[in-house]
Scaffold this motif. Structure first.
Motif, PDB file in Angstrom:
ATOM      1  N   HIS A  94     -36.267  20.568  33.602  1.00  0.00           N
ATOM      2  CA  HIS A  94     -35.484  21.271  32.818  1.00  0.00           C
ATOM      3  C   HIS A  94     -34.804  20.232  31.608  1.00  0.00           C
ATOM      4  N   ILE A  95     -34.537  19.191  32.003  1.00  0.00           N
ATOM      5  CA  ILE A  95     -33.956  18.141  31.079  1.00  0.00           C
ATOM      6  C   ILE A  95     -34.965  18.298  29.877  1.00  0.00           C
ATOM      7  N   GLY A  96     -36.028  17.850  30.331  1.00  0.00           N
ATOM      8  CA  GLY A  96     -37.267  17.885  29.188  1.00  0.00           C
ATOM      9  C   GLY A  96     -37.423  19.368  28.419  1.00  0.00           C
ATOM     10  N   TYR A  97     -37.164  20.283  29.216  1.00  0.00           N
ATOM     11  CA  TYR A  97     -37.308  21.526  28.538  1.00  0.00           C
ATOM     12  C   TYR A  97     -36.132  21.703  27.322  1.00  0.00           C
ATOM     13  N   ALA A  98     -34.973  21.525  27.834  1.00  0.00           N
ATOM     14  CA  ALA A  98     -33.832  21.477  26.749  1.00  0.00           C
ATOM     15  C   ALA A  98     -33.912  20.495  25.780  1.00  0.00           C
ATOM     16  N   ALA A  99     -34.444  19.305  26.087  1.00  0.00           N
ATOM     17  CA  ALA A  99     -34.786  18.526  24.686  1.00  0.00           C
ATOM     18  C   ALA A  99     -35.751  19.074  23.958  1.00  0.00           C
ATOM     19  N   ALA A 132     -32.332   8.394  30.960  1.00  0.00           N
ATOM     20  CA  ALA A 132     -32.918   8.363  29.651  1.00  0.00           C
ATOM     21  C   ALA A 132     -34.371   8.720  29.587  1.00  0.00           C
ATOM     22  N   TRP A 133     -35.161   8.304  30.738  1.00  0.00           N
ATOM     23  CA  TRP A 133     -36.546   8.679  30.759  1.00  0.00           C
ATOM     24  C   TRP A 133     -37.131   9.457  31.708  1.00  0.00           C
ATOM     25  N   GLY A 134     -36.151  10.236  32.640  1.00  0.00           N
ATOM     26  CA  GLY A 134     -36.661  10.956  33.663  1.00  0.00           C
ATOM     27  C   GLY A 134     -37.670  11.985  33.571  1.00  0.00           C
ATOM     28  N   ALA A 142     -28.523  11.666  25.546  1.00  0.00           N
ATOM     29  CA  ALA A 142     -27.476  11.031  25.731  1.00  0.00           C
ATOM     30  C   ALA A 142     -27.132  11.020  26.965  1.00  0.00           C
ATOM     31  N   ALA A 143     -26.204   9.776  27.486  1.00  0.00           N
ATOM     32  CA  ALA A 143     -25.819   9.805  28.875  1.00  0.00           C
ATOM     33  C   ALA A 143     -24.478   8.742  28.671  1.00  0.00           C
ATOM     34  N   LEU A 144     -23.465   9.409  29.431  1.00  0.00           N
ATOM     35  CA  LEU A 144     -22.291   8.687  29.430  1.00  0.00           C
ATOM     36  C   LEU A 144     -21.676   8.235  30.720  1.00  0.00           C
ATOM     37  N   CYS A 145     -21.335   7.014  30.673  1.00  0.00           N
ATOM     38  CA  CYS A 145     -20.849   6.397  32.229  1.00  0.00           C
ATOM     39  C   CYS A 145     -19.243   6.029  32.387  1.00  0.00           C
ATOM     40  N   PRO A 146     -18.727   7.107  32.532  1.00  0.00           N
ATOM     41  CA  PRO A 146     -17.208   6.869  33.040  1.00  0.00           C
ATOM     42  C   PRO A 146     -16.796   5.543  33.913  1.00  0.00           C
ATOM     43  N   SER A 147     -15.716   5.127  33.576  1.00  0.00           N
ATOM     44  CA  SER A 147     -14.998   4.187  34.602  1.00  0.00           C
ATOM     45  C   SER A 147     -13.840   4.318  35.029  1.00  0.00           C
ATOM     46  N   SER A 148     -13.388   5.622  34.856  1.00  0.00           N
ATOM     47  CA  SER A 148     -12.060   5.751  35.264  1.00  0.00           C
ATOM     48  C   SER A 148     -12.199   7.442  35.309  1.00  0.00           C
ATOM     49  N   VAL A 149     -10.983   8.073  36.320  1.00  0.00           N
ATOM     50  CA  VAL A 149     -10.684   9.376  36.281  1.00  0.00           C
ATOM     51  C   VAL A 149     -10.571   9.871  35.043  1.00  0.00           C
ATOM     52  N   LYS A 150      -9.666   9.347  34.008  1.00  0.00           N
ATOM     53  CA  LYS A 150      -9.464  10.004  32.829  1.00  0.00           C
ATOM     54  C   LYS A 150     -10.510   9.838  31.912  1.00  0.00           C
TER      55      LYS A 150
END
Lengths: 391, 184, 274
Positions: A94-99, A132-134, A142-150
């Motif tokens: 469904h990620i592909g579907y949404a894309a 990215a390619w799943g 787009a994908a984001l990788c947080p490094s802290s709680v904030k």
């Protein structure tokens, strides 16, 4: 449940702040399926959303969860799901579907150790390529990788903005350490967040075509179901009207649009941190929890006389290509610690110049890469440089 | 000390993860410290090994996982055997004197955590809060007022009296073991 | 068979997206009959087109929403009900209709199907059962009768079929009924009834697929299959031919009025306090 009281210093987890970020962004629909280590997000929202006029539903699996979120998004609700490894694999359909159908939706995938059931309570960073390619076919997301709680808060707010603006699925990828760790957060950020509301079509229903917009950095409008715009949405290749097509020209336009609309806005997605990079002779590339130990290592290396620096992407997709090309141009020694077998190390090789020496540090045991591990590798790399230059 | 690494370890279900969170909240809210709290636990909801690490610092905390432990609290023999080796030079272990025997050669203090909870307060469930009080009393990681208000903020109204008693009795026990240690 | 004729006065053309016609269905297919019955039932229900969402999965019958002028969503294989659940929860005032085939609804989408029944969410599911995977060329489905041939059951189907209506009834749907493309007026009536129900309603329509099912099972044309469907049909109502064990059992399998999910959700939310 999230304990955020809005305004003071609170000790909160990454999962708590993903919840707060989603709510601050205007979340009004959540569908999910229980899975460690993301379940706290669903648990919190099951309590909060009904009291705010929103909707929470626990679906029968992760495929259904993302399907329901996409359905709700089409009615105009800001929609999200949250999951982890095995569930993220199921959601790829469904990620592909949404894309393809260009429906805004946010997915939080708390990265645990894998593959398969792997390490449910321990950390991994091995879903970064999947983000990215799943899904099958070619698309951009787009994908984001947080490094802290904030940063869990900030990246979730941003994920909604991008999903809504560009009509794409966006994934937030906290690893298990970031999702479960608690740290002090100044919760004033919650009230200060500015939600982005999706663009609405400026045309009357009879002139509206859901897929004929001009590609631009400003994004694209989408109408809501049930508001007079009776349009068709399909995962089949479609023309500007949304109906399936077999015309090669139309098919090509459809497939390129979902790629180009993200590519054209690449710079808008760039979100990185450069820490002590100016004079760095050792460049550490790290993200998520590992970027924290990397920062610690950078400071300790500098104290020991080795000029190290950290380049940290918060947005990992689309990869900050033009900035990375600049950053890596002068780099001769690059260290890439990751909780996988070298996924982003493979990606950054595209941006390195000839003669650059790359050292990978990879852990697959569910534990964090320690500052000592990074320092030792940096020292070895540093020594190797000296040996080469004395040749 | 500008950074203190604390570990609370025992058996799943003892409430040590909550105790670690309350300690972090007390340090952050009342003392303006930077804190990071992390857990590790097994698949068991009850039983199995469980630990909660709390870093309390005046500086920004980057590494979320402590490399060595300055203050170790153990409520089970298994946790004691597993973690004493991670103590920093000068680090101290507080063990539950009813049932845990620490290895020789360490700065070790026995506190009657379970005894106080079971015999004096007739409720084993508050052993974690007693333990929290002990840590506050013995090491001054957070003030008595800070830990008391952090405990009260986390427990339901009907359990406030019991938990306040537990934390205060823990602080008292902490001060006792501290002075005993100093006498040695 | 006694009863009314088709509703002749109802104009269903206004619902069609004529630019997308002709449709892709084969001569002799039952999907067109289902489409007609569905549109007449919608017209009789008095729904505004803007208030109707029609959702489908993958398969021949799942192309149906592309031909009709509502809010239409053609999803992934088996998942139509999951998307429809999101639409109904997002807009409980909309009339949400799912059109799905036997493979779509009961094989790959079987889990979503039974859970929608259990939730009793206000969706009307039209399950078009032609006993076969038509779009992919005639493979065996969960409703293919035992012994029937398919491209993946060349020696006859060794498996037992699902009874979709009994499954829906057992899983908690408010309304579950079966009829056939031959009984087009009955089909319209049952869909009309299902659309009027607040909870989850299932209307199973047995349809002919001469191309993929009939050709391999001694009934190569639509007429052959229509005759077969007529001959084998038997009612489940008292006094009907319910003793016929090999027949297609037609009738209403669940008919209750339990509270619909989004209504229960709204009450729960109100109770939780805004």
């Amino acid at each position: 449940m999230s304990g955020a009281k809005r305004g003071g210093i609170e000790v909160l987890s990454g999962n708590d702040m993903c919840v707060e970020g989603a709510l601050a962004a205007g979340l009004s629909f959540f569908a999910g399926y229980p899975i460690t280590p993301s379940s706290e997000i669903a648990e919190s929202l099951s309590s909060i959303l009904p009291r705010r006029g929103g909707c929470f539903v626990q679906m029968e699996d992760e495929i259904a969860s993302l399907g329901a979120a996409i359905g709700a998004s089409l009615t105009g609700r800001k929609s999200m799901t949250a999951t982890s490894g095995p569930g993220y694999s199921l959601m790829q359909e469904h990620i592909g579907y949404a894309a393809m159908a260009e429906v805004p939706v946010v997915i939080i995938n708390v990265m645990r150790g894998g593959p398969s059931t792997g390490l449910p309570t321990k950390a991994g960073q091995a879903d970064v390529m999947q983000a990215a390619w799943g899904s099958h076919g070619d698309y951009r997301t787009a994908a984001l990788c947080p490094s802290s709680v904030k940063e869990c808060f900030e990246t979730t707010v941003k994920a909604f903005e991008w999903a809504e603006r560009f009509r794409i699925p966006v994934t937030v990828l906290p690893d298990e350490i970031i999702a479960h760790m608690r740290e002090n957060v100044d919760t004033r950020c919650i009230a200060e967040a500015k939600p982005f509301d999706r663009l609405k079509p400026g045309k009357p229903p009879e002139e509206y075509e859901p897929y004929s917009y001009e590609i631009s950095k400003e994004g694209a409008a989408i109408a809501d179901f049930g508001r007079g715009y009776r349009f068709h949405v399909t995962g089949l290749a479609h023309d500007a009207t949304g109906f399936p097509t077999n015309d090669p020209e139309e098919i090509s336009r459809c497939n390129w649009r979902i790629i180009e609309k993200v590519e054209i806005a690449r710079s808008a997605f760039t979100w990185t941190e450069k820490f002590m990079l100016e004079d760095a002779e050792i460049l550490v590339f790290a993200y998520g929890s590992v970027a924290r130990t990397a920062k610690d290592a950078v400071l300790r290396l500098r104290a020991a006389g080795i000029r190290a620096g950290l380049y940290r992407p918060v947005t990992i997709w689309p990869f900050p290509a033009s900035e990375a090309r600049e950053v890596f141009r002068e780099a001769r020694k690059v260290l890439v610690p990751e909780l996988n077998a070298g996924q982003m190390a493979g990606e950054i090789e595209k941006y390195l110049t000839r003669g650059c020496d790359v050292e990978k540090i990879n852990r697959l045991d569910g534990e964090i890469i320690t500052p000592v591990q990074i320092m030792e590798a940096a020292k070895a790399l540093h020594g190797r440089k000296k040996a080469q230059s004395s040749d | 000390m500008s950074v203190v690494n604390v570990r609370l370890a025992g058996t799943g279900g003892q409430g040590l993860i909550l105790a670690g969170l309350i300690l972090a909240e007390a340090a952050a809210r009342s003392h303006g410290k930077n804190v990071v709290q992390t857990n590790s636990y097994g698949p068991e909801a009850r039983g199995g090994a469980s630990k909660s690490d709390v870093i309390i610092s005046d500086e920004v905390i980057y590494n979320p996982k402590p490399e060595t432990i300055d203050v170790l609290l153990v409520l089970s023999q298994a946790a004691c055997d597993k973690y004493c080796g991670e103590l920093s030079p000068g680090g101290a272990v507080v063990f539950d004197s009813s049932g845990v025997v620490p290895p020789p050669g360490l700065k070790a203090m026995g506190a009657d955590v379970t005894g106080i909870a079971v015999r004096e307060l007739s409720n084993e469930i508050v052993a974690n809060v007693v333990a929290l009080g002990v840590l506050a009393g013995a090491f001054g990681l957070v003030s008595a007022e800070a830990v008391e208000s952090a405990v009260l903020a986390r427990v339901p109204a009907k359990a406030k009296d019991l938990n306040l008693k537990a934390v205060r009795r823990g602080i008292e026990e902490g001060r006792r073991i501290r002075s005993e240690m100093e006498k040695k | 068979m006694a009863g009314r004729r088709l509703s002749p006065a109802i104009d269903i053309e206004k619902y069609l997206r004529k630019r997308n016609l002709p449709h892709i269905w084969c001569a002799g297919c039952g999907n067109g009959i289902v489409l007609g019955a569905l549109l007449r039932a919608i017209a009789r229900s008095g729904f505004r087109q803007d208030d109707v969402a029609m959702v489908s999965g993958i398969g021949c019958s799942s192309r149906l929403p592309g031909y009709v002028d509502f809010n239409t969503l053609h999803t992934t294989h088996g998942r139509a009900i999951a998307f429809a659940t999101g639409i109904k929860l997002g807009r409980p005032d909309m009339h949400v209709i799912v059109v799905s085939g036997d493979g779509d609804a009961t094989a790959i989408g079987g889990n979503h199907f039974i859970h929608a029944c259990r939730r009793n969410i206000g969706i009307t599911a039209i399950i078009v059962n032609n006993y076969i995977y038509g779009m992919t060329g005639g493979q065996v489905s969960p409703t293919t009768p035992k012994g029937s041939r398919a491209t993946t059951a060349p020696f006859g189907n060794a498996e037992r079929p699902f009874d979709i209506c009994l499954l829906a009834a057992a899983a908690g749907a408010n309304f579950a009924a079966r009829t056939t493309a031959f009984h087009a007026d009955k089909l319209e009536d049952l869909i009309f009834k299902g659309l009027g129900r607040k909870g989850f309603s299932v209307i199973e329509a047995i349809t002919p697929c001469p191309t993929c099912f009939g050709r391999r099972n001694q009934n190569p044309t639509g007429v052959d299959l229509m005759n077969l469907i007529r001959e084998q049909s038997c009612g489940i109502e008292p006094g009907g031919k319910s003793e016929a064990p090999a027949g297609i059992r037609l009738g209403v399998f669940a008919d209750r009025d339990e509270k619909e999910f989004t209504e229960i959700y709204a009450e729960m939310a109100a109770g939780a306090g805004r």
